[in-house]
Scaffold this active site. Structure first.
Site, PDB file in Angstrom:
ATOM      1  N   HIS A  18     -51.292 -50.005  46.877  1.00 54.61           N
ATOM      2  CA  HIS A  18     -50.665 -48.835  46.245  1.00 54.61           C
ATOM      3  C   HIS A  18     -49.219 -49.161  45.836  1.00 54.61           C
ATOM      4  O   HIS A  18     -48.787 -48.808  44.737  1.00 54.61           O
ATOM      5  CB  HIS A  18     -50.607 -47.649  47.226  1.00 54.61           C
ATOM      6  CG  HIS A  18     -51.925 -47.090  47.648  1.00 54.61           C
ATOM      7  ND1 HIS A  18     -52.239 -46.862  48.959  1.00 54.61           N
ATOM      8  CD2 HIS A  18     -53.005 -46.684  46.930  1.00 54.61           C
ATOM      9  CE1 HIS A  18     -53.456 -46.336  49.045  1.00 54.61           C
ATOM     10  NE2 HIS A  18     -53.952 -46.231  47.826  1.00 54.61           N
ATOM     11  N   LYS A  42     -60.748 -33.646  55.553  1.00 55.50           N
ATOM     12  CA  LYS A  42     -60.556 -32.601  56.567  1.00 55.50           C
ATOM     13  C   LYS A  42     -59.712 -33.114  57.730  1.00 55.50           C
ATOM     14  O   LYS A  42     -58.892 -32.404  58.271  1.00 55.50           O
ATOM     15  CB  LYS A  42     -61.914 -32.101  57.057  1.00 55.50           C
ATOM     16  CG  LYS A  42     -62.599 -31.265  55.992  1.00 55.50           C
ATOM     17  CD  LYS A  42     -63.637 -30.316  56.566  1.00 55.50           C
ATOM     18  CE  LYS A  42     -64.205 -29.440  55.474  1.00 55.50           C
ATOM     19  NZ  LYS A  42     -65.082 -30.207  54.557  1.00 55.50           N
ATOM     20  N   ARG A  91     -59.414 -52.042  41.305  1.00 53.32           N
ATOM     21  CA  ARG A  91     -59.430 -53.280  42.085  1.00 53.32           C
ATOM     22  C   ARG A  91     -60.605 -54.157  41.714  1.00 53.32           C
ATOM     23  O   ARG A  91     -60.498 -55.349  41.554  1.00 53.32           O
ATOM     24  CB  ARG A  91     -59.497 -52.956  43.579  1.00 53.32           C
ATOM     25  CG  ARG A  91     -58.242 -52.314  44.111  1.00 53.32           C
ATOM     26  CD  ARG A  91     -58.486 -51.674  45.446  1.00 53.32           C
ATOM     27  NE  ARG A  91     -59.521 -50.653  45.331  1.00 53.32           N
ATOM     28  CZ  ARG A  91     -59.812 -49.774  46.272  1.00 53.32           C
ATOM     29  NH1 ARG A  91     -59.171 -49.801  47.410  1.00 53.32           N
ATOM     30  NH2 ARG A  91     -60.742 -48.863  46.085  1.00 53.32           N
TER      31      ARG A  91
END
Ligand code: PNS
Length: 165
Positions: A18, A42, A91
């Site tokens: 990233h 979640k 990627r």
């Protein structure tokens, strides 16, 4: 008009893949907003506050990198921020299908926003947040694959988890 790009994602956690894409984006566009999705999972390993804190710390010296959070439709957030571009990293071929679907859906939702795909440096092409979490939780080394701050926080989390057992 300055070009403003949005780099959206879950960043649970931020990896050096990233970081590589964000730095490339910061060179290509006038400004890049790292937009962290609220409630993507979640039960994320890193809270939203931690993800924002880590990403801000990593890019503290990079004046044209901003860190923000968003919920709802990505294209609505991009339009609200008056950005023109969505940046996504590619990627491997395996990323392509999902990214292609998202890019075309976003294009349909808002035809004035372009998705730009960028490739990370070769040494990051196999890294994903999911693999980092799995390898680290099983005792594998992740140094060099995530920023030092992420590695330190992973260690804290593992220690806290072991302490609870
Ligand atoms: O890091 P990720 O989990 O691959 O990022 C996925 C993300 C955040 C880019 C995607 O889930 C997203 O844009 N979510 C916001 C909701 C939305 O706009 N969904 C429609 C996308 S076509």
């Amino acid at each position: 008009m300055p070009t403003l790009a949005v780099y959206p994602g879950s960043f649970d956690p931020l990896t050096n893949g990233h970081v590589d894409i964000i730095l490339r984006g910061a060179r290509l566009f006038d400004r890049i907003i790292v937009a962290i999705l609220v409630n993507a999972e979640k039960a994320p390993l890193f809270s939203m506050e931690e993800r924002v804190e880590i990403t801000r710390a990593v890019f503290r010296t990079q004046a044209n990198v901003e860190v923000d959070t968003f919920d709802g439709l990505l294209v609505d957030y991009v339009a609200r921020r008056q950005a023109q571009v969505i940046v996504r990293g590619l990627r491997a071929v395996s990323d392509f299908e999902y990214e292609f679907q998202m890019a075309l859906m976003n294009q349909r939702l808002n035809g004035s926003i372009e998705t730009v795909f960028m490739m990370p440096a070769e040494q990051y092409t196999y890294i994903s947040s999911r693999l980092i979490k799995e390898v680290f939780s099983l005792g594998g080394r992740v140094n060099g694959l995530v920023p030092d701050m992420v590695e330190a926080r992973l260690r804290d989390k593992l220690a806290a988890h072991a302490g609870r057992k």
